[in-house]
Design a protein around this motif. Structure first.
Motif, mmCIF file in Angstrom:
data_model
loop_
_atom_site.group_PDB
_atom_site.id
_atom_site.type_symbol
_atom_site.label_atom_id
_atom_site.label_comp_id
_atom_site.label_asym_id
_atom_site.label_seq_id
_atom_site.Cartn_x
_atom_site.Cartn_y
_atom_site.Cartn_z
ATOM 1 N N GLU A 42 0.813 -1.200 0.000
ATOM 2 C CA GLU A 42 0.000 0.000 0.000
ATOM 3 C C GLU A 42 0.859 1.268 0.000
ATOM 4 O OE1 GLU A 42 -0.147 -2.343 2.254
ATOM 5 O OE2 GLU A 42 -0.100 -1.618 4.308
ATOM 6 N N ALA A 46 -3.196 5.231 -2.007
ATOM 7 C CA ALA A 46 -4.500 5.663 -2.512
ATOM 8 C C ALA A 46 -4.381 7.039 -3.152
ATOM 9 C CB ALA A 46 -5.510 5.696 -1.369
ATOM 10 N N ASP A 58 -6.627 9.948 0.630
ATOM 11 C CA ASP A 58 -6.776 9.283 1.923
ATOM 12 C C ASP A 58 -7.161 10.343 2.953
ATOM 13 O OD1 ASP A 58 -6.763 6.774 2.936
ATOM 14 O OD2 ASP A 58 -4.584 6.555 3.032
ATOM 15 N N SER A 117 -11.197 6.429 1.951
ATOM 16 C CA SER A 117 -10.036 6.272 1.080
ATOM 17 C C SER A 117 -10.517 6.010 -0.343
ATOM 18 C CB SER A 117 -9.166 5.104 1.567
ATOM 19 O OG SER A 117 -7.998 5.006 0.795
ATOM 20 N N ALA A 171 -9.355 4.791 -3.998
ATOM 21 C CA ALA A 171 -8.303 4.105 -4.749
ATOM 22 C C ALA A 171 -8.051 4.810 -6.073
ATOM 23 C CB ALA A 171 -8.708 2.652 -4.997
ATOM 24 N N ARG A 172 -6.882 4.633 -6.616
ATOM 25 C CA ARG A 172 -6.584 5.188 -7.932
ATOM 26 C C ARG A 172 -7.527 4.591 -8.965
ATOM 27 N NH1 ARG A 172 -0.286 6.505 -8.430
ATOM 28 N NH2 ARG A 172 0.206 6.758 -6.218
#
Length: 239
Positions: free
Chosen positions: A4, A9, A12, A32, A34-35
């Motif tokens: 991670e 991310a 976040d 969070s 995510a891409r």
């Protein structure tokens, strides 16, 4: 190094609280992104949606932690594109589309990139048009083109279809999907159209000063959640 940390991310947020004076605008948000997600922010007027985008950009003071691509937003500003809710200007001012884009100060990777960006937002060949002659939808696409010049990895859109007609609105969400698909851009956008965001977003943040729900459209757009947001279920928005 943990996986991670190698691929953090896109956004976040931990225990984010924003106060203006004694008024709490956002209370204890944690989530969070995510891409590669398309995340829609929904909620009633005054629920803190614009303030959340401003906090991610570092434009308002806050308590808590906000990280963009694993670090403070100041280190990631070159990776972020932003289209504000309102763009006020004198429509009589003789500024062309090309001149407007030149004002961004972005060093282009090559001369063709500006033309390519205009083509992506369906303004190809419009560099000599006056900005004041553009329709509401065309102006929004120009603002997105301006945000894309720096080839951002994160695009923040604050109610981008306000003042745009229905046909233009649908075309706009088609454009957002295209940018997401072809450039792997992570997108956070404020929207009031639950039907369209339910089809296009991968995640939805439901805000009413605090986090009401964060999840997939199936999890977020339910009668129970909508009642918490708006007081009564707004299922008519889904048809």
């Amino acid at each position: 190094m943990a996986p991670e940390e190698k691929n953090p991310a896109a956004v976040d947020v931990h225990h984010l609280t924003v106060r203006f004076g004694s008024t709490v605008i956002l209370s204890n948000l944690t989530f969070s992104i995510a891409r590669g997600e398309i995340v829609a922010l929904i909620g009633p007027n005054g629920s803190g949606k614009t303030t959340l985008l401003q906090a991610v950009l570092g434009l308002v003071p806050y308590e808590g932690i906000v990280r963009v691509f694993g670090g403070p937003v100041q280190q990631a500003l070159g990776k972020i594109g932003y289209v504000p809710q309102r763009f006020s200007f004198d429509r009589t001012f003789p500024l062309t589309v090309g001149e407007f884009l030149s004002l961004s100060g972005v060093k282009l990777r090559n001369r063709e990139w500006r033309g390519a960006v205009l083509e992506e937002v369906n303004l190809k060949g419009g560099e000599n048009r006056r900005v004041g002659d553009l329709s509401g939808g065309q102006l929004q696409r120009l603002l997105i083109a301006n945000a894309l010049l720096s080839e951002p990895k994160l695009l923040l859109l604050d109610e981008p279809t306000a003042g745009v007609d229905i046909a233009g609105e649908r075309g706009f969400y088609d454009l957002v999907s295209h940018l997401h698909r072809h450039h792997q851009i992570t997108i956070m956008m404020v929207s009031h159209d639950l039907a369209l965001v339910s089809k296009r977003a991968t995640k939805i943040i439901c805000l009413n000063r605090e986090m009401v729900c964060f999840g997939t459209p199936e999890e977020a757009v339910t009668p129970e959640v909508l009642k918490q947001l708006y007081g009564e279920p707004e299922m008519n928005h889904l048809h």
